[in-house]
Write a protein that holds these residues in place. Sequence first.
Motif, PDB file in Angstrom:
ATOM      1  N   ASN A 105      -7.442   2.526  -5.668  1.00 49.47           N
ATOM      2  CA  ASN A 105      -6.006   2.251  -5.850  1.00 49.47           C
ATOM      3  C   ASN A 105      -5.533   1.148  -4.907  1.00 49.47           C
ATOM      4  O   ASN A 105      -6.056   0.967  -3.811  1.00 49.47           O
ATOM      5  N   ASP A 106      -4.503   0.433  -5.326  1.00 50.18           N
ATOM      6  CA  ASP A 106      -3.903  -0.623  -4.507  1.00 50.18           C
ATOM      7  C   ASP A 106      -2.931  -0.008  -3.497  1.00 50.18           C
ATOM      8  O   ASP A 106      -1.715  -0.039  -3.680  1.00 50.18           O
ATOM      9  N   PHE A 107      -3.485   0.570  -2.439  1.00 51.73           N
ATOM     10  CA  PHE A 107      -2.644   1.144  -1.384  1.00 51.73           C
ATOM     11  C   PHE A 107      -1.915   0.064  -0.595  1.00 51.73           C
ATOM     12  O   PHE A 107      -0.914   0.343   0.063  1.00 51.73           O
ATOM     13  N   GLY A 108      -2.418  -1.167  -0.643  1.00 53.68           N
ATOM     14  CA  GLY A 108      -1.767  -2.247   0.090  1.00 53.68           C
ATOM     15  C   GLY A 108      -0.337  -2.468  -0.379  1.00 53.68           C
ATOM     16  O   GLY A 108       0.564  -2.691   0.442  1.00 53.68           O
TER      17      GLY A 108
ATOM     18  N   GLN B 220       6.967  -0.408   4.567  1.00 50.07           N
ATOM     19  CA  GLN B 220       7.423  -1.165   5.728  1.00 50.07           C
ATOM     20  C   GLN B 220       8.643  -2.033   5.431  1.00 50.07           C
ATOM     21  O   GLN B 220       9.197  -2.662   6.334  1.00 50.07           O
ATOM     22  N   ASP B 221       9.074  -2.067   4.181  1.00 54.86           N
ATOM     23  CA  ASP B 221      10.199  -2.908   3.780  1.00 54.86           C
ATOM     24  C   ASP B 221      11.493  -2.098   3.802  1.00 54.86           C
ATOM     25  O   ASP B 221      11.643  -1.136   3.043  1.00 54.86           O
TER      26      ASP B 221
ATOM     27  N   VAL C 207      10.237  11.222  10.368  1.00 52.71           N
ATOM     28  CA  VAL C 207       9.427  11.105   9.152  1.00 52.71           C
ATOM     29  C   VAL C 207       8.167  10.287   9.427  1.00 52.71           C
ATOM     30  O   VAL C 207       8.232   9.201  10.017  1.00 52.71           O
ATOM     31  N   PHE C 208       7.038  10.822   8.973  1.00 53.24           N
ATOM     32  CA  PHE C 208       5.746  10.147   9.093  1.00 53.24           C
ATOM     33  C   PHE C 208       5.117  10.072   7.699  1.00 53.24           C
ATOM     34  O   PHE C 208       5.465  10.844   6.804  1.00 53.24           O
ATOM     35  N   HIS C 209       4.179   9.144   7.525  1.00 57.75           N
ATOM     36  CA  HIS C 209       3.500   9.078   6.239  1.00 57.75           C
ATOM     37  C   HIS C 209       2.002   8.875   6.456  1.00 57.75           C
ATOM     38  O   HIS C 209       1.561   8.357   7.487  1.00 57.75           O
ATOM     39  N   SER C 210       1.225   9.287   5.459  1.00 55.78           N
ATOM     40  CA  SER C 210      -0.222   9.087   5.471  1.00 55.78           C
ATOM     41  C   SER C 210      -0.687   8.827   4.046  1.00 55.78           C
ATOM     42  O   SER C 210      -0.022   9.203   3.080  1.00 55.78           O
TER      43      SER C 210
END
Length: 393
Positions: A113-116, A123-124, A151-154
């Motif tokens: 997958n295109d996680f980029g 980040q926007d 809030v955190f993300h992974s």
Amino acid sequence: IIFSLLSQAFSCEMAASFQPVMLGGGGYNTNSKFQATAMELARPMLLAAAQAVPLSKDLSRHFHIAEFGCSEGKNSMDPVRAILGVLEQRVSSTAKPSDKLEVLVTHEDLPANDFGSLLKLLQDPTTSYMFPAESGEKTGTETRGYPHLNVFHSLVGQSMYSRILPRDTVDLVFAYTCLHWISRKPCAILDTVLPYLTKDPVAYEAFFTQASSDLRGFLRLRAEEVRTGGALLFHMPLDDRERTQLPVNPILAAWSGAVDSLVKDGRITPEVRSAMASCDFVCRPADIRRIIDEVTAPGADWRLVEYKMEEVSHPAGNEYVAGRITAEKLGEWVANTWKAVFAHSYRHGLLQSFSEKEADEVIDEIVRRCRAGIEAKPGPMEITYVFVHLARN
């Protein structure tokens, strides 16, 4: 005959090891408004789940949101933002000003997958749920952010048909327009590019069995990860031909018809179409309901909170019916939707017989013919979906 059978066997072996993802490089983000429409219909169910999942009294335990099938992430932002809004309201109504609830958001999809693209959105400040809107644009308040949330993300690159999170650590799961994608192609199909349309009873049964097994497995695995009182929400397209009395849904007919016409014209062979066949299967309403009844039976892991079926309209079809776009624009919009969904899978199948340049040309021709098919028969574009809300016992 021997060569054909060997080709089918090789195609099936290759397909079993290939796991499809949506078009990257912004392709899916740009062309997934139909899927976003389904998400909007699921919003009341999502808000109700976020309100009902229990919080620890002293906020010592973090709240874990897990999304399955995130793709490039544009359609991930609003559902997570909605959940965070409910959590902020719940915590702020009882907590001290200094109290904080820590929230972890996990996004899952396949390794390819295109996680980029997702990371860029996160980040926007103009797109990310990490930077909520000011002055009531989304929340109706003048407070920026979530004062009571950290809030955190992974990101997780792994199949949703495997365990990906520790036991009893997840509070709310959502899996939107992804569970019709199955873990593998169980066999080759020569007569169609969309497995649920095959007229081969043996192939149909093989794909149906795989799809049913995968859905049951997904629900069983998530039951191990979701805490007692937690929630799981999903929605997925259905094969509703029995009710509509149509041989194929109009929104899919132009796409599958475009591929079929290439076979008829000799541009590709039935074996090539078989290699292109998508790794998905759209089940009938009664089949999904049967599985839900099984996993919510007395003593089972899940309790059924809400179950409904609803038509999801492609926004392009609505715009055309309202007279705001032309048939040409409708064709372009719908064809690009399917390109974003299927192009990666089709290209993989085509590369078994064609060069990269030739494979891209075939896909471009499918898009062109799909557009022409829609333009010739424009109108509303709808698919029946099932929406499910389960609570963990």
